[in-house]
Design an enzyme around this catalytic site. Structure first.
Site, PDB file in Angstrom:
ATOM      1  CG  HIS A  22      -5.704  -2.663   1.265  1.00 30.39           C
ATOM      2  ND1 HIS A  22      -5.305  -2.249   0.016  1.00 30.39           N
ATOM      3  CD2 HIS A  22      -4.970  -1.944   2.142  1.00 30.39           C
ATOM      4  CE1 HIS A  22      -4.369  -1.317   0.127  1.00 30.39           C
ATOM      5  NE2 HIS A  22      -4.150  -1.121   1.410  1.00 30.39           N
ATOM      6  CG  ASP A  25      -7.390  -3.660  -2.170  1.00 30.61           C
ATOM      7  OD1 ASP A  25      -7.959  -2.697  -1.617  1.00 30.61           O
ATOM      8  OD2 ASP A  25      -6.188  -3.906  -2.053  1.00 30.61           O
ATOM      9  CB  SER A  83      -0.967  -0.047   1.189  1.00 30.94           C
ATOM     10  OG  SER A  83      -1.971   0.909   1.076  1.00 30.94           O
TER      11      SER A  83
END
Length: 396
Positions: free
Chosen positions: A373, A342, A168
């Protein structure tokens, strides 16, 4: 990229307590305390960035089963996501978490910590009660923190290249670094992007979309009340999660519902023992400006520098709009990993990023349709789903 749900998220698909080799007490320990506890030789390195922050890295130099690292293998640097820390990577314990598995394969593993989190909070001349201290987003992490870590690892090992694994925000900061400072591309053997966060226009997480839509109001409120830091690390989270979430049905349902509020998506089962460990490490602190910058990406559809408003932008950037990051500068090989469920880094946005990067060497869609995620860090079957890529395709 997440909020309170990071405390509570766990994997999909029949997770049992025996899946993970974890101890709920790990939630109250630091990263080096945990890695030492499980027999991994550990070092802590603190390095000063160009603008005065001291960033901390935790290094795993040896495995209890395999011995010292293999000097023939390149080092691996792992960078966490928003509100995270080095602890994100080790929460599911030995024989499951990637740093342990890499160390078991003889790799020299380095876990980074971005400025402002629980480990990298020191500054040469600022203190965290000053507004100036928190005047950073992931842009500064990308142009200061990550290059400092890369250089320190290479200098320490006396090698010219390393593997980089980002989750991320750890991918965002890498893209900032290599687009703004192209000379760093040659220092990367391969970048492994887990849930890469660059373009966010299709983000369909209700809570995050709401925050982005009301970003101006939220920013004004934060400024009015002097809110510069969000969700710092607090040991109370571990204790509350340990007492209430696993044991009492009503509170356990509250934990699940809180997770759904922020993450959306479906998590069909939770490992009760994992929740206190998650709560002990996430959140680890971040600046409000990091959230604001991501919110701007959601609304604009651009991957670009911080938007200070037309007047200030003209002074800072010599243009009314902030400049886009030039992704054509990112010449390092990039392997992308993404999940279909996600809602933060949506597959359409990941696809756009892949089209604009000049050297994507692998585009790995995780086969389970419910992969979300944080599953890259805590899914029950993440070892099976991802390690094939890591050890055969990527590091093999």
């Amino acid at each position: 990229m997440a909020l309170f749900w990071l405390l509570l998220v766990a994997s999909f698909g029949g997770l049992a307590a025996s899946v993970f080799n974890i101890d709920v007490e790990d939630g109250r320990l630091t990263t080096p305390q945990i890695t030492v506890k499980y027999g991994y030789r550990t070092e802590t390195h603190k390095v000063e960035t160009y603008d005065g922050f001291f960033v901390v890295m935790h290094r795993l130099r040896a495995s209890p089963s395999k011995g010292p690292f293999d000097a023939r293998k390149p080092p691996v640097l792992l960078m966490h996501g928003l509100l995270g820390s080095s602890g994100d990577w080790i929460m599911i314990g030995p024989k499951n978490a990637l740093p342990y598995l890499l160390a078991d394969q003889g790799y020299d593993v380095w876990l980074g910590n971005a400025r402002g989190n629980r480990y990298s909070g020191e500054h040469a001349y600022l203190t965290d009660d000053m507004r100036e201290y928190w005047d950073f987003s992931w842009h500064e992490i990308g142009i200061y923190d990550v290059p400092t870590m890369v250089d320190h690892v290479l200098k320490t090992r006396k090698v010219k290249q390393l593997h980089y694994v980002g989750h991320s925000q750890g991918t965002t900061s890498f893209l900032v670094m290599t687009s703004m400072m192209p000379e760093y591309n040659k220092k990367i053997i391969k970048m492994h992007a887990l849930a890469p966060a660059a373009y966010l226009y299709h983000l369909n997480n209700p809570a995050m979309r709401f925050l982005a839509t009301h970003m101006i109001t939220a920013t004004n409120i934060a400024n009015a009340f002097g809110v510069n830091q969000l969700l710092p690390s607090n040991p109370l989270f571990h204790q509350l999660a340990r007492v209430f979430c696993p044991n009492y049905f009503n509170f356990f349902r509250f934990c699940i519902n809180s997770m759904f509020l922020i993450s959306a998506g479906e998590y069909h089962s939770l490992d009760p023992n994992l929740i206190p460990v998650l709560a002990g490490h996430i959140p680890a602190g971040a600046s409000a400006k990091q959230f604001i910058h991501y919110g701007q990406e959601v609304l604009s559809g651009h991957f670009r520098q911080f938007d200070y408003g037309p007047g200030n932008n003209t002074e800072i950037y010599q243009a009314a709009d902030p400049p886009d990051y030039n992704l054509t500068n990112v010449r390092a090989p990039v392997a992308i990993y993404y999940g279909l469920s996600d809602q933060l880094t949506h597959p359409e946005d990941v696809g756009r990023l892949a089209q604009e990067l000049p050297n994507v060497v692998a585009m790995n869609q995780l086969p389970n349709a419910s992969f979300n995620h944080m599953d890259f860090l805590v899914a029950a079957n993440v070892r099976t789903l991802i390690l094939l890529f890591y050890y055969i395709v990527v590091f093999g």
